[in-house]
Design an enzyme around this catalytic site. Structure first.
Site, PDB file in Angstrom:
ATOM      1  CB  CYS A   1      23.159 -47.327 -81.537  1.00  0.00           C
ATOM      2  SG  CYS A   1      24.646 -46.950 -80.572  1.00  0.00           S
TER       3      CYS A   1
ATOM      4  CB  CYS B   1      29.735 -50.280 -81.757  1.00  0.00           C
ATOM      5  SG  CYS B   1      29.655 -51.231 -80.229  1.00  0.00           S
TER       6      CYS B   1
ATOM      7  CB  CYS C   1      25.073 -48.837 -74.963  1.00  0.00           C
ATOM      8  SG  CYS C   1      25.069 -50.608 -75.354  1.00  0.00           S
TER       9      CYS C   1
ATOM     10  CG  PHE D   1      26.194 -78.914 -69.355  1.00  0.00           C
ATOM     11  CD1 PHE D   1      27.569 -78.980 -69.470  1.00  0.00           C
ATOM     12  CD2 PHE D   1      25.419 -79.860 -70.015  1.00  0.00           C
ATOM     13  CE1 PHE D   1      28.177 -79.981 -70.243  1.00  0.00           C
ATOM     14  CE2 PHE D   1      26.001 -80.855 -70.788  1.00  0.00           C
ATOM     15  CZ  PHE D   1      27.388 -80.924 -70.902  1.00  0.00           C
TER      16      PHE D   1
ATOM     17  CD  GLU E   1      28.564 -76.023 -64.188  1.00  0.00           C
ATOM     18  OE1 GLU E   1      29.684 -75.779 -64.693  1.00  0.00           O
ATOM     19  OE2 GLU E   1      27.504 -76.011 -64.850  1.00  0.00           O
TER      20      GLU E   1
ATOM     21  CG  ASP F   1      21.933 -73.682 -70.779  1.00  0.00           C
ATOM     22  OD1 ASP F   1      22.326 -73.592 -71.952  1.00  0.00           O
ATOM     23  OD2 ASP F   1      21.770 -72.700 -70.036  1.00  0.00           O
TER      24      ASP F   1
ATOM     25  CB  CYS G   1      24.174 -70.257 -76.708  1.00  0.00           C
ATOM     26  SG  CYS G   1      25.692 -71.130 -76.233  1.00  0.00           S
TER      27      CYS G   1
END
Length: 399
Positions: free
Chosen positions: A51, A57, A134, A265, A285, A331, A357
């Site tokens: 890119c 960026c 992108c 979750f 949730e 999660d 994550c």
């Protein structure tokens, strides 16, 4: 190799190359060699970034790594997190999403004179990089950027910056403009005409009181596990379809086909709706809008799913409640699931699939589970945020 040279042996958490002597060198890949004058000689794993905006960026931090080095970076991050908690296990080969597959993103827009710039901010800066290309966004998402600049040139007031949330949904592109825009009949008509002309699924404006749909010809949905679920404006999706499929397949491999399963979750139901129709699913949730969407989607196809609006940080499931299930999948957000993990460590459920994550919070929670008698059998890294320092994974726990 010169005695004054220093090879890059790994990539640090923020993306800098690290030499054998401990020096941190920006834009360096494993196998590169750093000279005594600070010059970097590219090695076998240093690729030409595709890119034109890289590295200015902030959307990508690792485009100079080839796939081998990028996969190694993901493994190192997970290994480092586990090691900090005194843990070790098998870490499987990362599964990477291809370029130009990210189906959701948050960009920023601001006026500069008569023009509007739209893109990601520069790393560690508020400077906005106007995207001419992108390599991570899907072609459909990128294609809407140029028309949006034209719309915002008329709608964006002076010296204002807004957030632009984009997502691919079943009906096309979903757009949320978050910030102050021009008001009035002419502005409203322009938004309607723009949305119709570019066949948007929905366009919403959030001026501080939540997203309000200004254009939505048909109810917007996202298909999860073959079920069309109402999609809240700005709702959470896994970043790529490929990443979602990998996460779902890995979770199912861990828990098998249980009679009863708890999805903690649960969000919109990425994992809950991937279960077989014969499986009874309890989905918890804390976000009411997401839970109502999941409940509506499951109800349409008469899935055996009980949706519970429950804040698992303040009111986690007890060990007694957890013991009612044959398997658990969770999660949590980046902060992890500390409160829920404490109770999970005391239950007797044989299979737990933990999607994360954040390797650090995952390792912290994994330690509690292992102290409670669980075994961390393996971890599957998932690279759906290609070329970023963001790491996702699924951990397999058994008792």
């Amino acid at each position: 190799m010169s005695v004054d040279s220093d090879p890059i042996v790994r990539v640090a958490a923020r993306g800098e190359g690290v030499t054998a002597s401990g020096r941190h060198v920006p834009m360096a890949a494993p196998g590169d060699v750093v000279g005594s004058d600070g010059s970097v000689s590219a090695g076998a794993h240093h690729q030409q970034p595709p890119c034109r905006h890289y590295p200015l960026c902030g959307g990508c931090q690792l485009q100079h790594l080839d796939d081998t080095a990028y996969a190694r970076f993901l493994v190192d991050r997970i290994e480092g997190g586990l090691k900090a908690q005194g843990l070790a296990t098998e870490i499987r080969a990362p599964i990477l999403s291809p370029p130009r597959t990210r189906r959701r993103a948050t960009l920023h827009a601001e006026r500069r004179g008569r023009q509007v710039h739209l893109g990601f901010t520069q790393g560690s800066s508020h400077h906005l990089v106007d995207l001419d290309e992108c390599w991570v966004l899907t072609p459909a998402l990128f294609a809407v950027l140029a028309p949006l600049r034209g719309l915002l040139a008329a709608q964006l007031t002076e010296s204002r910056r807004i957030d632009v949330h984009l997502a691919e949904v079943d009906q096309g592109i979903d757009v949320v403009l978050q910030g102050q825009l021009r008001d009035g009949l002419a502005a409203a008509e322009a938004i309607t005409a723009f949305s119709r002309r570019h066949k948007l699924a929905r366009l919403s404006i959030d001026d501080g009181f939540g997203p309000e749909a200004r254009w939505e010809p048909d109810p917007v949905t996202i298909t999860l596990g073959g079920v069309a679920v109402p999609m809240p404006a700005g709702g959470f999706l896994q970043a790529t379809r490929e990443g979602e499929a990998t996460l779902v397949d890995t979770v199912r491999a861990i828990i098998g086909e249980p009679r009863t399963v708890a999805d903690l979750f649960a969000g919109l139901g990425t994992f809950a709706l991937a279960m077989t129709p014969a499986t009874k699913v309890y989905a918890a949730e804390g976000a009411r809008e997401a839970l109502l969407a999941l409940k509506a989607g499951a109800g349409r196809v008469q899935r055996q799913l009980f949706a519970d609006h429950r804040d698992l940080f303040r009111r986690p499931l007890t060990a007694e409640e957890l013991n009612r299930f044959d398997a658990i999948m969770l999660d949590p957000p980046r902060a992890g699931a500390h409160e829920q993990t404490l109770n999970l460590a005391m239950c007797k459920v044989p299979h737990v699939a933990y999607v994360s994550c954040n390797p650090s919070s995952f390792a912290r929670d994994a330690k509690k589970l292992c102290e409670g008698g669980y075994s961390l059998d393996w971890v599957q890294p998932v690279g759906q945020f290609r070329w970023s320092t963001h790491v996702e994974l699924v951990g397999c726990f058994t008792r």
